[in-house]
Design a protein around this motif. Sequence first.
Motif, PDB file in Angstrom:
ATOM      1  N   HIS A 110       0.837  -1.205   0.000  1.00  0.00           N
ATOM      2  CA  HIS A 110       0.000   0.000   0.000  1.00  0.00           C
ATOM      3  C   HIS A 110       0.873   1.255   0.000  1.00  0.00           C
ATOM      4  O   HIS A 110       0.589   2.224  -0.714  1.00  0.00           O
ATOM      5  CB  HIS A 110      -0.924  -0.028   1.219  1.00  0.00           C
ATOM      6  CG  HIS A 110      -2.187   0.730   1.032  1.00  0.00           C
ATOM      7  ND1 HIS A 110      -2.383   1.980   1.541  1.00  0.00           N
ATOM      8  CD2 HIS A 110      -3.326   0.424   0.351  1.00  0.00           C
ATOM      9  CE1 HIS A 110      -3.588   2.411   1.216  1.00  0.00           C
ATOM     10  NE2 HIS A 110      -4.182   1.489   0.496  1.00  0.00           N
ATOM     11  N   VAL A 155     -12.272   2.612  -0.266  1.00  0.00           N
ATOM     12  CA  VAL A 155     -11.569   1.476   0.357  1.00  0.00           C
ATOM     13  C   VAL A 155     -10.465   1.990   1.268  1.00  0.00           C
ATOM     14  O   VAL A 155     -10.255   1.469   2.374  1.00  0.00           O
ATOM     15  CB  VAL A 155     -11.003   0.530  -0.721  1.00  0.00           C
ATOM     16  CG1 VAL A 155     -10.098  -0.522  -0.081  1.00  0.00           C
ATOM     17  CG2 VAL A 155     -12.132  -0.164  -1.467  1.00  0.00           C
ATOM     18  N   ASP A 156      -9.734   3.034   0.837  1.00  0.00           N
ATOM     19  CA  ASP A 156      -8.664   3.594   1.659  1.00  0.00           C
ATOM     20  C   ASP A 156      -9.200   4.179   2.959  1.00  0.00           C
ATOM     21  O   ASP A 156      -8.490   4.233   3.965  1.00  0.00           O
ATOM     22  CB  ASP A 156      -7.914   4.674   0.885  1.00  0.00           C
ATOM     23  CG  ASP A 156      -7.043   4.087  -0.208  1.00  0.00           C
ATOM     24  OD1 ASP A 156      -6.828   2.865  -0.186  1.00  0.00           O
ATOM     25  OD2 ASP A 156      -6.601   4.841  -1.099  1.00  0.00           O
ATOM     26  N   ARG A 157     -10.452   4.645   2.946  1.00  0.00           N
ATOM     27  CA  ARG A 157     -11.023   5.253   4.146  1.00  0.00           C
ATOM     28  C   ARG A 157     -11.473   4.223   5.173  1.00  0.00           C
ATOM     29  O   ARG A 157     -11.724   4.565   6.325  1.00  0.00           O
ATOM     30  CB  ARG A 157     -12.208   6.138   3.759  1.00  0.00           C
ATOM     31  CG  ARG A 157     -11.805   7.425   3.045  1.00  0.00           C
ATOM     32  CD  ARG A 157     -13.015   8.152   2.502  1.00  0.00           C
ATOM     33  NE  ARG A 157     -12.620   9.337   1.746  1.00  0.00           N
ATOM     34  CZ  ARG A 157     -13.427  10.030   0.957  1.00  0.00           C
ATOM     35  NH1 ARG A 157     -14.685   9.643   0.828  1.00  0.00           N
ATOM     36  NH2 ARG A 157     -12.989  11.074   0.303  1.00  0.00           N
ATOM     37  N   LEU A 158     -11.610   2.976   4.744  1.00  0.00           N
ATOM     38  CA  LEU A 158     -12.023   1.933   5.692  1.00  0.00           C
ATOM     39  C   LEU A 158     -10.931   1.710   6.731  1.00  0.00           C
ATOM     40  O   LEU A 158      -9.743   1.788   6.420  1.00  0.00           O
ATOM     41  CB  LEU A 158     -12.286   0.624   4.953  1.00  0.00           C
ATOM     42  CG  LEU A 158     -13.507   0.557   4.032  1.00  0.00           C
ATOM     43  CD1 LEU A 158     -13.502  -0.756   3.262  1.00  0.00           C
ATOM     44  CD2 LEU A 158     -14.794   0.706   4.822  1.00  0.00           C
ATOM     45  N   TYR A 162     -11.158  -3.676   8.444  1.00  0.00           N
ATOM     46  CA  TYR A 162     -12.133  -3.950   7.397  1.00  0.00           C
ATOM     47  C   TYR A 162     -11.488  -3.940   6.013  1.00  0.00           C
ATOM     48  O   TYR A 162     -11.913  -4.663   5.117  1.00  0.00           O
ATOM     49  CB  TYR A 162     -13.256  -2.918   7.425  1.00  0.00           C
ATOM     50  CG  TYR A 162     -14.051  -2.903   8.710  1.00  0.00           C
ATOM     51  CD1 TYR A 162     -14.398  -4.084   9.351  1.00  0.00           C
ATOM     52  CD2 TYR A 162     -14.456  -1.703   9.293  1.00  0.00           C
ATOM     53  CE1 TYR A 162     -15.129  -4.072  10.532  1.00  0.00           C
ATOM     54  CE2 TYR A 162     -15.191  -1.678  10.471  1.00  0.00           C
ATOM     55  CZ  TYR A 162     -15.519  -2.865  11.083  1.00  0.00           C
ATOM     56  OH  TYR A 162     -16.230  -2.856  12.242  1.00  0.00           O
ATOM     57  N   ARG A 163     -10.474  -3.094   5.844  1.00  0.00           N
ATOM     58  CA  ARG A 163      -9.860  -2.935   4.521  1.00  0.00           C
ATOM     59  C   ARG A 163      -9.162  -4.218   4.077  1.00  0.00           C
ATOM     60  O   ARG A 163      -9.257  -4.616   2.914  1.00  0.00           O
ATOM     61  CB  ARG A 163      -8.859  -1.769   4.556  1.00  0.00           C
ATOM     62  CG  ARG A 163      -8.373  -1.346   3.185  1.00  0.00           C
ATOM     63  CD  ARG A 163      -7.595  -0.054   3.259  1.00  0.00           C
ATOM     64  NE  ARG A 163      -6.354  -0.184   3.979  1.00  0.00           N
ATOM     65  CZ  ARG A 163      -6.038   0.500   5.069  1.00  0.00           C
ATOM     66  NH1 ARG A 163      -6.883   1.373   5.576  1.00  0.00           N
ATOM     67  NH2 ARG A 163      -4.879   0.337   5.678  1.00  0.00           N
ATOM     68  N   CYS A 164      -8.460  -4.888   5.002  1.00  0.00           N
ATOM     69  CA  CYS A 164      -7.716  -6.091   4.629  1.00  0.00           C
ATOM     70  C   CYS A 164      -8.638  -7.213   4.136  1.00  0.00           C
ATOM     71  O   CYS A 164      -8.386  -7.793   3.079  1.00  0.00           O
ATOM     72  CB  CYS A 164      -6.864  -6.563   5.808  1.00  0.00           C
ATOM     73  SG  CYS A 164      -5.308  -5.686   5.948  1.00  0.00           S
ATOM     74  N   GLU A 167      -9.903  -6.365   0.698  1.00  0.00           N
ATOM     75  CA  GLU A 167      -8.852  -6.536  -0.309  1.00  0.00           C
ATOM     76  C   GLU A 167      -8.694  -8.010  -0.687  1.00  0.00           C
ATOM     77  O   GLU A 167      -8.665  -8.355  -1.869  1.00  0.00           O
ATOM     78  CB  GLU A 167      -7.512  -6.007   0.235  1.00  0.00           C
ATOM     79  CG  GLU A 167      -7.384  -4.500   0.240  1.00  0.00           C
ATOM     80  CD  GLU A 167      -6.960  -3.974  -1.115  1.00  0.00           C
ATOM     81  OE1 GLU A 167      -6.797  -4.783  -2.043  1.00  0.00           O
ATOM     82  OE2 GLU A 167      -6.809  -2.760  -1.243  1.00  0.00           O
ATOM     83  N   GLY A 197     -17.353  -4.541   6.710  1.00  0.00           N
ATOM     84  CA  GLY A 197     -16.641  -3.673   5.778  1.00  0.00           C
ATOM     85  C   GLY A 197     -17.372  -3.535   4.458  1.00  0.00           C
ATOM     86  O   GLY A 197     -17.414  -2.449   3.864  1.00  0.00           O
ATOM     87  N   LEU A 201     -18.695  -0.093   2.829  1.00  0.00           N
ATOM     88  CA  LEU A 201     -18.223   0.302   1.505  1.00  0.00           C
ATOM     89  C   LEU A 201     -19.396   0.516   0.556  1.00  0.00           C
ATOM     90  O   LEU A 201     -19.400   1.477  -0.224  1.00  0.00           O
ATOM     91  CB  LEU A 201     -17.278  -0.774   0.965  1.00  0.00           C
ATOM     92  CG  LEU A 201     -16.625  -0.490  -0.391  1.00  0.00           C
ATOM     93  CD1 LEU A 201     -15.831   0.801  -0.355  1.00  0.00           C
ATOM     94  CD2 LEU A 201     -15.719  -1.654  -0.788  1.00  0.00           C
TER      95      LEU A 201
END
Length: 549
Positions: A110, A155-158, A162-164, A167, A197, A201
């Motif tokens: 990232h 997605v970056d704001r999660l 939750y983001r992982c 992804e 997540g 989103l």
Amino acid sequence: MANRQPASALRQLRTLFAEGTTTGLTDSQLLRRFAAKRAESVDSAAAAEIAFASLVDRHGAMVWGVCRRVLRDTHEAEDAFQATFLVLVRRAGSVRVDESLGRWLYGVAHRVARRARFETERRANRPGLSAPDAPTDPAVDVERREIGDALNEEVDRLPFKYRCPIELCYLQGMTYDQAARQLDWPTATIKSRLARGRRRLRRSLVRRGLAPGVLAAIAAESRAAVPPLIVKSTVRAAASRAVGGVPSAVTYLSEGVLKMMAWKKIGLATAGAVVALGLTAAGMTQLPPNHRVPSSQPPVVAARRSETTTKIPEVDPRWVKSFPNGATIEVVGVSPHPSGPRTWWRPDGTPLKQAPCDPSDTKLTTDEPAIARAILVRISGVPADADHNWWLDQVKSNSKGRPTREGKPIAELGMATGLFPEGTKSCTIRFEVAAGPWKTVQEWGKSPGSFGSRNGTSFIFSDLIATGKGTALSVTHSIEDRSVRIVAVDQKDKEHLSKTRSGGGVWNYSQLVVEFDLPPDQIKEFRVQTREYEKVEIPNVALEPAGPA
């Protein structure tokens, strides 16, 4: 005719019989094998290559997905992919993992991809550079770019938790079990965080005017397989001792991220050294004027005693987070509200012997069962022109202020007093800083009016008002989660920064009333500019003490 095998294939066969298969080895075992064999000799390169190839095989899809999502250009994604694993090569001897490298590689990928995107935008904004070739269908290209940017931003704001899973499972197509092994989390945790997540989103995308089906379409595109040639060249470069075969763009990206990681470690070490220096200086001021260490004391004993008395205290990285730009936040203490002289504890729950500040006089009221807490943080190193903010999660209501000691404000300290639901044991503190380059998102003339962009952002510009100092203007916008400023452009195309007179907001709209030192007749147009916030979180801050004060 004799059937001859290539020399490289024979070497790999001998290596396989000598070293054994990599099946069943953990990531940490593979990494140790790679570092050891690569350091032994050139003849051990094949064994190092096999170990590293296994790591790329396990995590390559995840790294490629991150690079593809952040970077629109395939060639830039390939450079970022190689740079991520080159960082792993350089840090192979110092990376500490239990079983899986997944979380560490995700963070590096990232960082590398965001740095690559920043460099691309910076080059594009340089004067004199030619624009890229026009696409065959400009309207379709613009729409795809806006949709991709929207997904990237949301997605970056999660939060990281939750983001992982988004992804890995949604954008990379991994199963729950595969993602759990990658992140070293329980499978049940993956399932629950993925569901939460995904709901967050989807709501964010719908709020921006995008159909929910867009997420599935972009997800399918992000699952493209890693190009085999890139995998092969990455593994070869990792196992080789020579660096001449690595493209300069890849080396540049990896070196930049390595410097960022080094500065973060230096920042933590420096903080510890400063604390130790302060303790040492305080101790020296309490010695008598002519105090001397007795000469009869053996030097070795004196040295050992000095080591124990001046040992540098360690800085717990759980409660300190830093950005590459130097901005740092540290959780100092927690207390019931209102606080007393011996009611404070550290973020891990252990007691503080002395109150770090005066009691706060903030009034908090609620009709529901709640607990009131005061939380103290230290914020330092924020660049002069940066915007920053910090806040508490899981809180019903809160108020922030500047703490004092003996009635005088304490530099760099901030306090938040909040009401948490009854029974809450811990909270998360979030910190964001916007310090990067500004990007123009909307230009406007001198006439009043409104405008709505295709990505759902709306603007309303007021009439110009001549003031004694220059020109005042009101701009209402629906930009969320980004730092915003308004600049005026004079007749010579020079930008002039505004001074904010007031600001407010209602629902999803914000209003800025700004003033410029230019009279209306010298202004050519206005520009709305934004820059992204970098964000960190500090979870598990104890809202209850772990022992008696």
